[in-house]
Design a protein around this motif. Structure first.
Motif, PDB file in Angstrom:
ATOM      1  N   GLN A   1       0.884  -1.166  -0.182  1.00 34.61           N
ATOM      2  CA  GLN A   1       0.005  -0.037   0.097  1.00 34.61           C
ATOM      3  C   GLN A   1       0.861   1.288  -0.040  1.00 34.61           C
ATOM      4  OE1 GLN A   1      -3.369  -0.104   2.610  1.00 34.61           O
ATOM      5  NE2 GLN A   1      -3.337   2.109   2.915  1.00 34.61           N
ATOM      6  N   LYS A   2       1.939   1.139   0.730  1.00 33.56           N
ATOM      7  CA  LYS A   2       2.920   2.336   0.722  1.00 33.56           C
ATOM      8  C   LYS A   2       3.704   2.777  -0.656  1.00 33.56           C
ATOM      9  CE  LYS A   2       6.886   4.156   3.304  1.00 33.56           C
ATOM     10  NZ  LYS A   2       7.816   3.997   4.341  1.00 33.56           N
ATOM     11  N   ARG A   3       3.886   1.632  -1.255  1.00 36.84           N
ATOM     12  CA  ARG A   3       4.677   1.561  -2.767  1.00 36.84           C
ATOM     13  C   ARG A   3       3.768   1.904  -3.701  1.00 36.84           C
ATOM     14  NH1 ARG A   3       9.698   1.178  -2.470  1.00 36.84           N
ATOM     15  NH2 ARG A   3       9.852   1.388  -4.464  1.00 36.84           N
ATOM     16  N   VAL A   4       2.475   1.117  -3.899  1.00 36.37           N
ATOM     17  CA  VAL A   4       1.639   1.117  -5.095  1.00 36.37           C
ATOM     18  C   VAL A   4       0.317   1.821  -4.852  1.00 36.37           C
ATOM     19  CG1 VAL A   4       2.809  -0.631  -6.104  1.00 36.37           C
ATOM     20  CG2 VAL A   4       0.746  -1.061  -5.002  1.00 36.37           C
ATOM     21  N   GLY A   5       0.057   2.254  -3.572  1.00 40.05           N
ATOM     22  CA  GLY A   5      -1.400   2.854  -3.427  1.00 40.05           C
ATOM     23  C   GLY A   5      -2.174   1.725  -2.863  1.00 40.05           C
ATOM     24  N   GLU A   6      -3.573   2.435  -2.566  1.00 39.20           N
ATOM     25  CA  GLU A   6      -4.489   1.322  -2.168  1.00 39.20           C
ATOM     26  C   GLU A   6      -4.837   0.235  -3.003  1.00 39.20           C
ATOM     27  OE1 GLU A   6      -7.114   0.349   0.820  1.00 39.20           O
ATOM     28  OE2 GLU A   6      -6.148   2.157   0.826  1.00 39.20           O
ATOM     29  N   LEU A   7      -5.090  -1.088  -2.405  1.00 43.34           N
ATOM     30  CA  LEU A   7      -5.198  -2.344  -3.160  1.00 43.34           C
ATOM     31  C   LEU A   7      -6.597  -2.622  -3.141  1.00 43.34           C
ATOM     32  CD1 LEU A   7      -2.248  -4.398  -1.625  1.00 43.34           C
ATOM     33  CD2 LEU A   7      -2.209  -2.968  -3.712  1.00 43.34           C
ATOM     34  N   PRO A   8      -7.135  -3.017  -4.363  1.00 43.16           N
ATOM     35  CA  PRO A   8      -8.425  -3.575  -4.598  1.00 43.16           C
ATOM     36  C   PRO A   8      -8.526  -4.643  -3.809  1.00 43.16           C
ATOM     37  CG  PRO A   8      -7.550  -2.994  -6.718  1.00 43.16           C
ATOM     38  CD  PRO A   8      -6.308  -3.120  -5.709  1.00 43.16           C
ATOM     39  N   ASP A   9      -9.963  -5.068  -3.456  1.00 38.39           N
ATOM     40  CA  ASP A   9     -10.192  -6.267  -2.789  1.00 38.39           C
ATOM     41  C   ASP A   9      -9.783  -7.420  -3.519  1.00 38.39           C
ATOM     42  OD1 ASP A   9     -11.292  -4.474  -0.650  1.00 38.39           O
ATOM     43  OD2 ASP A   9     -13.230  -4.710  -1.172  1.00 38.39           O
ATOM     44  N   GLU A  10      -9.889  -7.591  -4.369  1.00 38.17           N
ATOM     45  CA  GLU A  10      -9.773  -8.714  -5.388  1.00 38.17           C
ATOM     46  C   GLU A  10      -8.139  -9.022  -5.190  1.00 38.17           C
ATOM     47  OE1 GLU A  10      -9.666 -10.267  -9.942  1.00 38.17           O
ATOM     48  OE2 GLU A  10     -10.700  -8.494  -9.490  1.00 38.17           O
ATOM     49  N   VAL A  11      -7.207  -7.878  -5.381  1.00 35.46           N
ATOM     50  CA  VAL A  11      -5.702  -7.887  -5.265  1.00 35.46           C
ATOM     51  C   VAL A  11      -5.423  -8.210  -3.885  1.00 35.46           C
ATOM     52  CG1 VAL A  11      -3.865  -6.975  -5.457  1.00 35.46           C
ATOM     53  CG2 VAL A  11      -5.638  -6.554  -7.264  1.00 35.46           C
ATOM     54  N   ARG A  12      -6.233  -7.782  -2.869  1.00 34.80           N
ATOM     55  CA  ARG A  12      -5.934  -8.054  -1.552  1.00 34.80           C
ATOM     56  C   ARG A  12      -6.048  -9.640  -1.132  1.00 34.80           C
ATOM     57  NH1 ARG A  12      -5.329  -3.738   2.162  1.00 34.80           N
ATOM     58  NH2 ARG A  12      -5.638  -5.241   3.817  1.00 34.80           N
ATOM     59  N   GLU A  13      -7.045 -10.063  -1.867  1.00 33.28           N
ATOM     60  CA  GLU A  13      -7.788 -11.603  -1.603  1.00 33.28           C
ATOM     61  C   GLU A  13      -6.592 -12.652  -2.354  1.00 33.28           C
ATOM     62  OE1 GLU A  13     -11.616 -11.950  -3.156  1.00 33.28           O
ATOM     63  OE2 GLU A  13     -12.533 -10.865  -1.334  1.00 33.28           O
ATOM     64  N   ARG A  14      -6.069 -11.947  -3.582  1.00 31.59           N
ATOM     65  CA  ARG A  14      -5.060 -12.954  -4.139  1.00 31.59           C
ATOM     66  C   ARG A  14      -3.582 -12.877  -3.341  1.00 31.59           C
ATOM     67  NH1 ARG A  14      -4.316 -11.281 -10.299  1.00 31.59           N
ATOM     68  NH2 ARG A  14      -3.035 -12.882 -10.102  1.00 31.59           N
ATOM     69  N   ILE A  15      -3.375 -11.810  -2.586  1.00 33.28           N
ATOM     70  CA  ILE A  15      -2.230 -11.824  -1.979  1.00 33.28           C
ATOM     71  C   ILE A  15      -2.393 -12.817  -0.668  1.00 33.28           C
ATOM     72  CG2 ILE A  15      -0.754 -10.250  -0.428  1.00 33.28           C
ATOM     73  CD1 ILE A  15      -1.169  -8.121  -2.444  1.00 33.28           C
ATOM     74  N   GLN A  16      -3.503 -12.679  -0.113  1.00 38.51           N
ATOM     75  CA  GLN A  16      -3.976 -13.460   1.203  1.00 38.51           C
ATOM     76  C   GLN A  16      -3.960 -14.855   0.770  1.00 38.51           C
ATOM     77  OE1 GLN A  16      -7.652 -11.567   2.417  1.00 38.51           O
ATOM     78  NE2 GLN A  16      -6.492  -9.857   3.731  1.00 38.51           N
ATOM     79  N   SER A  17      -4.040 -15.426  -0.252  1.00 36.99           N
ATOM     80  CA  SER A  17      -4.057 -16.705  -0.728  1.00 36.99           C
ATOM     81  C   SER A  17      -2.534 -17.264  -1.024  1.00 36.99           C
ATOM     82  CB  SER A  17      -4.762 -16.923  -2.019  1.00 36.99           C
ATOM     83  OG  SER A  17      -4.437 -16.326  -3.216  1.00 36.99           O
ATOM     84  N   LEU A  18      -1.721 -16.477  -1.033  1.00 38.47           N
ATOM     85  CA  LEU A  18      -0.079 -16.844  -1.105  1.00 38.47           C
ATOM     86  C   LEU A  18       0.328 -17.797  -0.048  1.00 38.47           C
ATOM     87  CD1 LEU A  18       1.369 -13.397  -2.625  1.00 38.47           C
ATOM     88  CD2 LEU A  18       0.521 -15.421  -3.913  1.00 38.47           C
ATOM     89  N   SER A  19       1.315 -18.656  -0.342  1.00 38.29           N
ATOM     90  CA  SER A  19       1.905 -19.381   0.646  1.00 38.29           C
ATOM     91  C   SER A  19       2.923 -18.537   1.305  1.00 38.29           C
ATOM     92  CB  SER A  19       2.497 -20.732  -0.088  1.00 38.29           C
ATOM     93  OG  SER A  19       3.706 -20.058  -0.970  1.00 38.29           O
ATOM     94  N   LEU A  20       3.476 -18.930   2.453  1.00 38.03           N
ATOM     95  CA  LEU A  20       4.424 -18.094   3.094  1.00 38.03           C
ATOM     96  C   LEU A  20       5.766 -17.974   2.191  1.00 38.03           C
ATOM     97  CD1 LEU A  20       5.398 -17.127   5.575  1.00 38.03           C
ATOM     98  CD2 LEU A  20       6.158 -19.266   6.281  1.00 38.03           C
ATOM     99  N   GLU A  21       6.162 -19.065   1.608  1.00 36.14           N
ATOM    100  CA  GLU A  21       7.304 -18.802   0.729  1.00 36.14           C
ATOM    101  C   GLU A  21       6.844 -17.696  -0.348  1.00 36.14           C
ATOM    102  OE1 GLU A  21       5.790 -21.487   1.557  1.00 36.14           O
ATOM    103  OE2 GLU A  21       7.447 -22.480   2.713  1.00 36.14           O
ATOM    104  N   GLN A  22       5.685 -17.843  -0.905  1.00 32.46           N
ATOM    105  CA  GLN A  22       5.115 -16.849  -1.891  1.00 32.46           C
ATOM    106  C   GLN A  22       5.457 -15.343  -1.374  1.00 32.46           C
ATOM    107  OE1 GLN A  22       1.848 -18.683  -3.370  1.00 32.46           O
ATOM    108  NE2 GLN A  22       2.804 -18.987  -5.193  1.00 32.46           N
ATOM    109  N   LEU A  23       4.718 -15.176  -0.405  1.00 28.46           N
ATOM    110  CA  LEU A  23       4.737 -14.217   0.373  1.00 28.46           C
ATOM    111  C   LEU A  23       6.277 -13.470   0.752  1.00 28.46           C
ATOM    112  CD1 LEU A  23       1.978 -14.706   2.939  1.00 28.46           C
ATOM    113  CD2 LEU A  23       1.980 -13.309   1.302  1.00 28.46           C
ATOM    114  N   GLU A  24       7.223 -14.501   1.202  1.00 35.02           N
ATOM    115  CA  GLU A  24       8.468 -13.858   1.187  1.00 35.02           C
ATOM    116  C   GLU A  24       8.981 -13.335   0.094  1.00 35.02           C
ATOM    117  OE1 GLU A  24      10.095 -17.493   3.190  1.00 35.02           O
ATOM    118  OE2 GLU A  24       9.383 -16.595   5.560  1.00 35.02           O
ATOM    119  N   ALA A  25       8.775 -14.107  -0.847  1.00 35.38           N
ATOM    120  CA  ALA A  25       9.435 -13.639  -2.271  1.00 35.38           C
ATOM    121  C   ALA A  25       8.699 -12.491  -2.533  1.00 35.38           C
ATOM    122  CB  ALA A  25       9.101 -14.737  -3.350  1.00 35.38           C
ATOM    123  N   LEU A  26       7.562 -11.979  -2.561  1.00 34.39           N
ATOM    124  CA  LEU A  26       6.944 -10.860  -2.911  1.00 34.39           C
ATOM    125  C   LEU A  26       7.450  -9.655  -1.942  1.00 34.39           C
ATOM    126  CD1 LEU A  26       4.717  -9.360  -4.264  1.00 34.39           C
ATOM    127  CD2 LEU A  26       3.187 -10.017  -2.633  1.00 34.39           C
ATOM    128  N   GLY A  27       7.655  -9.963  -0.609  1.00 35.66           N
ATOM    129  CA  GLY A  27       8.275  -9.066   0.068  1.00 35.66           C
ATOM    130  C   GLY A  27       9.569  -8.556  -0.382  1.00 35.66           C
TER     131      GLY A  27
END
Length: 304
Positions: free
Chosen positions: A256-282
């Motif tokens: 949110q700090k880097r690209v702005g407010e996230l649409p609900d659909e995008v937030r849901e996609r991120i919440q479905s990521l595995s821990l390994e995917q979240l770390e890679a996205l981080g």
């Protein structure tokens, strides 16, 4: 916990963070030197070379020293000697030690080094930046770059708004340094520690482990009734589910700090990521500048 104590040089969290985020460290602390460097070419940590010049030196305690080979934009090779010093009080021999290491590098390898010091101590008056002597027929004035973490106390808003990970490192250091002088934490300090604790989850494992060990010791020493163990702070994150939820919250805040407010659909996609995917996205989001970058990353890494 947060009092300065003797540590083995290899256990230094500063050494870990400098290796993990070296270009960001240079750009944050020493931007003029960083501007000389071609960051598209890989830098190299010269640990063996530094050990050769430091092995027999008994010039005081080294906290974290890194000798790094980089390439200038014009194509020439240069060496950087980065020193991180944590001192409870001033050290008269510090400037001499900086000169001695610089001289040893030149003497052994015929290679000049740019010497730079990061001073993490709590003494606002201690600001060594040169070693010199002067006689009628001979003199020397050796200058080295110095930054003082205490100076960033007056730049807190700028630190909070910075995308450089070392802004958060400095905030964490200053906050823990301040709380070591107090009997307890203020509400503002607790809020800051929450952010630092969340952020530290993406740091190198050695730094993360040391932070949590120190924080647990700090709580035990202060017997803070308003900071509970377990779920509220989350420092005992042995359960994978708790760690994943923390990583989700951290990544969402950073995005949110880097690209702005996230649409609900995008937030849901991120919440479905595995821990390994979240770390890679981080790690990947540090290079994002628009939501399109995030969508492209999700398209490439997520199976919908």
């Amino acid at each position: 916990m947060i009092e300065e104590r003797e540590r083995a040089d290899n256990d230094s969290p500063w050494k870990e963070i400098l290796e993990a985020y070296f270009p960001q460290a240079m750009q944050f602390f020493f931007p003029q030197t960083a501007a000389l460097i071609n960051w598209e070419r890989p830098h190299e940590f010269l640990d063996k070379e530094f050990q050769q010049i430091a092995r027999d030196a008994e010039l005081g305690r080294r906290y974290a020293d890194k000798l790094v080979k980089v390439w200038q934009i014009q194509g020439e090779e240069i060496w950087l000697l980065i020193h991180v010093e944590v001192q409870a009080k001033s050290e008269d021999a510090f400037a001499q030690r900086m000169f001695s290491y610089n001289l040893r590098i030149f003497d052994k390898f015929a290679q000049p080094a740019i010497s730079l010091a990061i001073l993490c101590d709590a003494d606002p008056t201690w600001r060594p930046n040169q070693y010199s002597y002067n006689y009628p027929d001979c003199g020397l004035n050796f200058r080295f770059g110095t930054i003082k973490l205490l100076d960033y106390q007056q730049q807190w808003t700028e630190l909070e708004n910075s995308d450089n990970p070392f802004a958060t490192v400095v905030m964490a250091h200053l906050t823990t340094q301040q709380t070591s002088k107090e009997q307890g934490l203020q509400e503002r300090d607790i809020r800051n520690l929450y952010r630092f604790i969340d952020w530290v989850m993406i740091l190198p494992k050695a730094l993360e482990a040391e932070f949590w060990q120190e924080f647990k010791l700090f709580e035990q020493e202060r017997t803070m009734s308003y900071i509970t163990t377990g779920e509220r702070i989350g420092y005992e994150r042995g359960k994978e589910e708790g760690k994943q939820e923390g990583e989700q919250a951290l990544v969402l805040r950073q995005l949110q700090k880097r690209v702005g407010e996230l649409p609900d659909e995008v937030r849901e996609r991120i919440q479905s990521l595995s821990l390994e995917q979240l770390e890679a996205l981080g790690e990947a989001l540090l290079d994002f500048s628009a939501i399109a970058d995030l969508l492209n990353w999700l398209q490439a890494h997520q199976t919908v």
